[in-house]
Write a protein that holds these residues in place. Sequence first.
Motif, PDB file in Angstrom:
ATOM      1  N   THR A 139       0.812  -1.357   0.013  1.00  0.00           N
ATOM      2  CA  THR A 139       0.000  -0.065  -0.013  1.00  0.00           C
ATOM      3  C   THR A 139       0.746   1.297  -0.012  1.00  0.00           C
ATOM      4  OG1 THR A 139      -1.723   1.076   1.026  1.00  0.00           O
ATOM      5  CG2 THR A 139      -0.013   0.059   2.422  1.00  0.00           C
ATOM      6  N   LEU A 140       0.443   2.378  -0.212  1.00  0.00           N
ATOM      7  CA  LEU A 140       1.241   3.631  -0.223  1.00  0.00           C
ATOM      8  C   LEU A 140       1.878   3.816   1.038  1.00  0.00           C
ATOM      9  CD1 LEU A 140       2.172   5.831  -1.813  1.00  0.00           C
ATOM     10  CD2 LEU A 140       0.095   7.188  -1.149  1.00  0.00           C
ATOM     11  N   GLN A 141       3.052   4.148   1.213  1.00  0.00           N
ATOM     12  CA  GLN A 141       3.717   4.381   2.429  1.00  0.00           C
ATOM     13  C   GLN A 141       5.006   5.036   2.301  1.00  0.00           C
ATOM     14  OE1 GLN A 141       4.982   0.057   3.527  1.00  0.00           O
ATOM     15  NE2 GLN A 141       3.701   0.053   5.190  1.00  0.00           N
ATOM     16  N   HIS A 142       4.941   6.001   3.428  1.00  0.00           N
ATOM     17  CA  HIS A 142       6.070   7.013   3.484  1.00  0.00           C
ATOM     18  C   HIS A 142       7.271   6.234   4.272  1.00  0.00           C
ATOM     19  CE1 HIS A 142       8.090  10.561   5.498  1.00  0.00           C
ATOM     20  NE2 HIS A 142       8.102  11.125   4.004  1.00  0.00           N
ATOM     21  N   VAL A 143       8.367   6.157   3.385  1.00  0.00           N
ATOM     22  CA  VAL A 143       9.609   5.218   4.204  1.00  0.00           C
ATOM     23  C   VAL A 143      10.656   6.184   4.071  1.00  0.00           C
ATOM     24  CG1 VAL A 143      10.001   4.078   1.909  1.00  0.00           C
ATOM     25  CG2 VAL A 143      10.920   3.278   4.113  1.00  0.00           C
ATOM     26  N   VAL A 144      11.400   6.120   5.127  1.00  0.00           N
ATOM     27  CA  VAL A 144      12.602   7.339   5.200  1.00  0.00           C
ATOM     28  C   VAL A 144      13.614   6.390   5.974  1.00  0.00           C
ATOM     29  CG1 VAL A 144      13.589   9.275   6.034  1.00  0.00           C
ATOM     30  CG2 VAL A 144      11.028   9.404   5.704  1.00  0.00           C
ATOM     31  N   VAL A 145      14.934   6.441   5.304  1.00  0.00           N
ATOM     32  CA  VAL A 145      15.990   5.702   5.845  1.00  0.00           C
ATOM     33  C   VAL A 145      16.983   6.775   6.120  1.00  0.00           C
ATOM     34  CG1 VAL A 145      15.738   3.611   4.989  1.00  0.00           C
ATOM     35  CG2 VAL A 145      17.271   5.200   3.471  1.00  0.00           C
ATOM     36  N   THR A 146      17.662   6.906   7.386  1.00  0.00           N
ATOM     37  CA  THR A 146      18.503   7.849   7.598  1.00  0.00           C
ATOM     38  C   THR A 146      19.915   7.298   8.185  1.00  0.00           C
ATOM     39  OG1 THR A 146      18.024   8.004  10.023  1.00  0.00           O
ATOM     40  CG2 THR A 146      16.470   9.604   8.337  1.00  0.00           C
ATOM     41  N   PHE A 147      20.862   8.127   7.922  1.00  0.00           N
ATOM     42  CA  PHE A 147      22.249   7.681   8.519  1.00  0.00           C
ATOM     43  C   PHE A 147      23.055   9.029   9.026  1.00  0.00           C
ATOM     44  CE2 PHE A 147      26.891   7.631   8.033  1.00  0.00           C
ATOM     45  CZ  PHE A 147      27.198   6.606   8.920  1.00  0.00           C
ATOM     46  N   ASP A 148      23.528   8.878  10.199  1.00  0.00           N
ATOM     47  CA  ASP A 148      24.581   9.651  10.692  1.00  0.00           C
ATOM     48  C   ASP A 148      25.659   9.164  11.495  1.00  0.00           C
ATOM     49  OD1 ASP A 148      23.966  10.017  13.569  1.00  0.00           O
ATOM     50  OD2 ASP A 148      22.014  10.260  12.849  1.00  0.00           O
ATOM     51  N   PRO A 149      26.694   9.710  11.915  1.00  0.00           N
ATOM     52  CA  PRO A 149      28.019   9.198  12.518  1.00  0.00           C
ATOM     53  C   PRO A 149      27.720   8.787  14.101  1.00  0.00           C
ATOM     54  CG  PRO A 149      28.634  10.807  11.341  1.00  0.00           C
ATOM     55  CD  PRO A 149      27.353  11.073  11.254  1.00  0.00           C
TER      56      PRO A 149
ATOM     57  N   ILE B 155      15.407   3.243  10.137  1.00  0.00           N
ATOM     58  CA  ILE B 155      14.146   3.229   9.238  1.00  0.00           C
ATOM     59  C   ILE B 155      13.068   3.583   9.806  1.00  0.00           C
ATOM     60  CG2 ILE B 155      12.928   1.585   7.821  1.00  0.00           C
ATOM     61  CD1 ILE B 155      15.517  -0.325   7.579  1.00  0.00           C
ATOM     62  N   TYR B 156      12.405   4.392   9.119  1.00  0.00           N
ATOM     63  CA  TYR B 156      11.237   5.099   9.563  1.00  0.00           C
ATOM     64  C   TYR B 156       9.883   4.988   8.505  1.00  0.00           C
ATOM     65  CZ  TYR B 156      14.194   8.127  12.492  1.00  0.00           C
ATOM     66  OH  TYR B 156      14.942   8.633  13.542  1.00  0.00           O
ATOM     67  N   VAL B 157       8.847   4.155   8.913  1.00  0.00           N
ATOM     68  CA  VAL B 157       7.861   3.990   8.263  1.00  0.00           C
ATOM     69  C   VAL B 157       6.464   4.803   8.751  1.00  0.00           C
ATOM     70  CG1 VAL B 157       6.162   2.283   7.164  1.00  0.00           C
ATOM     71  CG2 VAL B 157       8.753   1.689   7.528  1.00  0.00           C
ATOM     72  N   ASN B 158       5.952   5.542   7.791  1.00  0.00           N
ATOM     73  CA  ASN B 158       4.639   6.451   7.964  1.00  0.00           C
ATOM     74  C   ASN B 158       5.006   7.015   9.219  1.00  0.00           C
ATOM     75  OD1 ASN B 158       3.504   5.372   5.876  1.00  0.00           O
ATOM     76  ND2 ASN B 158       2.244   4.090   7.029  1.00  0.00           N
ATOM     77  N   GLY B 159       6.304   7.593   9.273  1.00  0.00           N
ATOM     78  CA  GLY B 159       6.484   8.762  10.501  1.00  0.00           C
ATOM     79  C   GLY B 159       7.082   7.928  11.670  1.00  0.00           C
ATOM     80  N   VAL B 160       7.079   6.932  11.861  1.00  0.00           N
ATOM     81  CA  VAL B 160       7.246   5.854  13.142  1.00  0.00           C
ATOM     82  C   VAL B 160       8.822   5.331  12.921  1.00  0.00           C
ATOM     83  CG1 VAL B 160       6.602   4.521  14.631  1.00  0.00           C
ATOM     84  CG2 VAL B 160       4.860   5.995  13.600  1.00  0.00           C
ATOM     85  N   PHE B 161       9.695   5.541  13.915  1.00  0.00           N
ATOM     86  CA  PHE B 161      10.755   4.663  13.889  1.00  0.00           C
ATOM     87  C   PHE B 161      10.711   3.273  13.959  1.00  0.00           C
ATOM     88  CE2 PHE B 161      14.623   3.787  16.500  1.00  0.00           C
ATOM     89  CZ  PHE B 161      15.247   2.907  15.350  1.00  0.00           C
ATOM     90  N   THR B 162      11.259   2.479  13.128  1.00  0.00           N
ATOM     91  CA  THR B 162      10.755   0.978  13.403  1.00  0.00           C
ATOM     92  C   THR B 162      11.433   0.172  14.327  1.00  0.00           C
ATOM     93  OG1 THR B 162      12.780   0.132  11.948  1.00  0.00           O
ATOM     94  CG2 THR B 162      10.511   0.848  10.707  1.00  0.00           C
ATOM     95  N   ASP B 163      12.295   0.997  15.312  1.00  0.00           N
ATOM     96  CA  ASP B 163      13.014   0.264  16.279  1.00  0.00           C
ATOM     97  C   ASP B 163      14.004  -0.650  15.673  1.00  0.00           C
ATOM     98  OD1 ASP B 163      11.948   1.958  18.233  1.00  0.00           O
ATOM     99  OD2 ASP B 163      10.172   0.695  18.396  1.00  0.00           O
ATOM    100  N   ASP B 164      14.365  -0.790  14.857  1.00  0.00           N
ATOM    101  CA  ASP B 164      15.301  -1.991  14.227  1.00  0.00           C
ATOM    102  C   ASP B 164      16.752  -1.149  14.323  1.00  0.00           C
ATOM    103  OD1 ASP B 164      13.501  -3.923  13.414  1.00  0.00           O
ATOM    104  OD2 ASP B 164      12.959  -2.317  11.965  1.00  0.00           O
TER     105      ASP B 164
END
Length: 853
Positions: A446-456, A462-471
């Motif tokens: 289904t339509l999802q908003h997915v964001v992956v981020t990296f910082d040192p 990984i965030y899906v629909n505005g929520v951090f997945t806790d992975d």
Amino acid sequence: MSTYSKSVRWGYMSAPGRVFRQIAVLMSVAILSACGGGAETSSNPQTSNGGSVGASSYTGPVAQTTDIREFQVNVWEPLRASNRCGACHVPGIQSPTFVQQDDVNQAYAEATPLVDLDVPASSRLVTKVAGGHNCWLTSDAACATIIQNYIEAWANGVSGGQREIQLTAPVIKDPGATKNFPGTSSDFTATVWPLLTANCAGCHVDSSPTAQSPFFASPVADDAYEAAKSKMDLNTPSNSRLVVRLRDEAHNCWTASCASDASDMQAAITAFANTVSPTVVNPSLVISKALTVGDGVVASGGSRYESDVIALYEFKSMSGNVAIDSSGVEPALHLTLTDANSWVGGWGIELGNGRRAQGSTTASKKLSDLIKATGEYSIEAWVAPANVTQEGPARIVSYSASTTARNFTLGQTQYNYDFLQRSSTTDGNGEPALSTADADEDLQATLQHVVVTFDPINGRRIYVNGVFTDDMDPVTPGNLTEWDDTFALVLGNEVSGDRQWAGQIRMLAIHNRALTQEQILQNFDVGVGEKFFLLFSIGDVIALPDSYIVFEVSQYDSYSYLFSKPFFINLDPAITPSSFPLQAMRIGINGREATVGQAWNNLNTVIGGAGYDPLTGQVLSDRGTIIALENGPASDEFFLTFEQLGSQSNAFTENSPLTPPDLAPPPVVSGIGVRTFDEVNASMASLTGVAPTVVQSSFQTLRQQLPAVESLDGFLSAHQMGIAQLSIEYCSALVDDPALRSTFFGAFGFTQDVSTAFGSGDSPAKNQVVNALYDKMIGLAEGASNDLLDAPTRDEVKTELIGYDLGGALANTNNLFDRLTSACPAGCDVARTQAIVKAMCGSALASAAVLVQ
């Protein structure tokens, strides 16, 4: 038309003097989000929208006003390049001279009549290029979108970066008579279909070596009809896409005259249209005035956080083979589509079946340069995976060179999002990957908003629909110094073409900063796609001019519209309506009420009085619904109906229930089935006496390979393999535990070699093992007369396991015991004794006698 308008703040404001009245209090009903701001982060220096290729530094008079300065930075600078408008629209070559090099103030004067800051898409600069005027790319639509973005940036700058949407009264019109497509294809088959099958079957059939959707030349008339509907306009046949492609674009004409071919196609569609009677609105209905999507107020964009975007794809072009990078950060990283039919309605592209979108390695280099400069980044996308069975991981977004070399990849493996990244703590392929947990099933079709981020500091997230997945990242955060700047950005596949992903991408943004949770949630709340506010006039019904019911409307996909969050408002700021009732509101399309999707037919409220705010109107509902697309966004005409509105009413009569047809007798259903995965596990634990926790790890591994439903029709060979493996786990635990095996089998020589423990021939020891397995797993005690119906007999089990029947005669020379001892005496030690008992146990425990119920 009303002289009033109301403005809704939405990310940027119109230029000064273009707004009658600002709404300071925002309307939550229309997703009217707070302006500007967003969570704070360190920002990059401001980057120009374009580069002046071949243009020298400006040395003329300074901009005289702030508005001229914003025009200079956002429009004049990128368009004065010699590979854009600067080659022609300068003094002495071609008028208007809106990019003249010597005086930006005069250029501004020339440009102003060509620009609409309230509706940038309507600007003459945009529409001229969209019509084919000197586009510098391979897609006219892409060039038009780029110029539209420049003009929007001009409007942004004038207003301090806030968009204010102005609710303006539309042209008031009654619903018209509309020709709708018949339910059957018979008239289409007699008129249009023969022309399509005779001249378009080289490409527009799914069996063609060069297959191009839609497949309106299919040899199956009904399939061709469904595919051709969106390409025909029965109300104005000359506007049909089938005609326009031939007449205006010379698309695969079948004779020497494209005009003649277009005329033939138009005549065929006209003949089809003449067989259709127009649909007229029932005069007894209480209705609003009518609108098309094009009559609405553009409401797209929102207050997104984009301070650090270095590549942005909104997929607005909707034609051609170029997806433009509208970030304004040079060099522009435009993507080439392998299939120009990849576009989907409402802004987006569909990938799969060999389709991908890829940038050049030269332009992709900016990703490496700008991300390594900060040491952090984010990939933000609105995606709709086609299914949850894709493996690979299938590549959604990848900056890579092959299946074994990448800088980053956002991918899919079944229900999981995968994030691979090259760093000092991972290998050149970005492994080990960060993936969402299997049990969470974060990825859905289904339509999802997915964001992956990296910082040192935090590593990958990984965030899906505005929520951090806790992975959590499986490795410590590294640095990005080893990134390769010769790789290419690609969507929907690997650059090598062998990691296909299927689905839609509706928006993609790459930031060279790690977005915070607040910024991610802000962008998620804004949503995605092309949106409009549709103002349905009801002033004539309630005798109060300038009264409207407003919906937020978007083209949800190529087949439907999304209507959501209706509210009432009067555009006259001096009016506060007195109370009047509104009951049972429905959406009408093309002359009739929509048959499905009526989310507000139980609405019963009172509008006006204390419930109405002159600034924000009055919320009617927070619901949304899907309405099927019929003739296309340019032609579909909408209106509202009411059971009661003010003093007018019309009782709605539900359709009489249809008499159900006589159905064929249902298929005979088996009276038996199989145990499902949890039942199999519980049964094996009960029969062996082994606690389920002992084999928990193995069960979780095998769980997806065990039956999920009880039906025998769904039982597969893979299920039997999983059951066999699980039975061996339980039997091994049983035999390895001295107390459990003694309870189950009695006194048996588990610590003796094979010949001593089992003896020879039809020995008592062999029968002891067989009887214990039969009595406790399959049937009843020896001598009982009521063994389970259809279960294998003791004689059958004994013959299969040790070869002898109940009478002591050798009946099976290929029995399990002889096969397991064929190499004896070599290796037939104590370990082999226990292995034989485990194998016999596993054979009984994995049998149908245990599985079937």
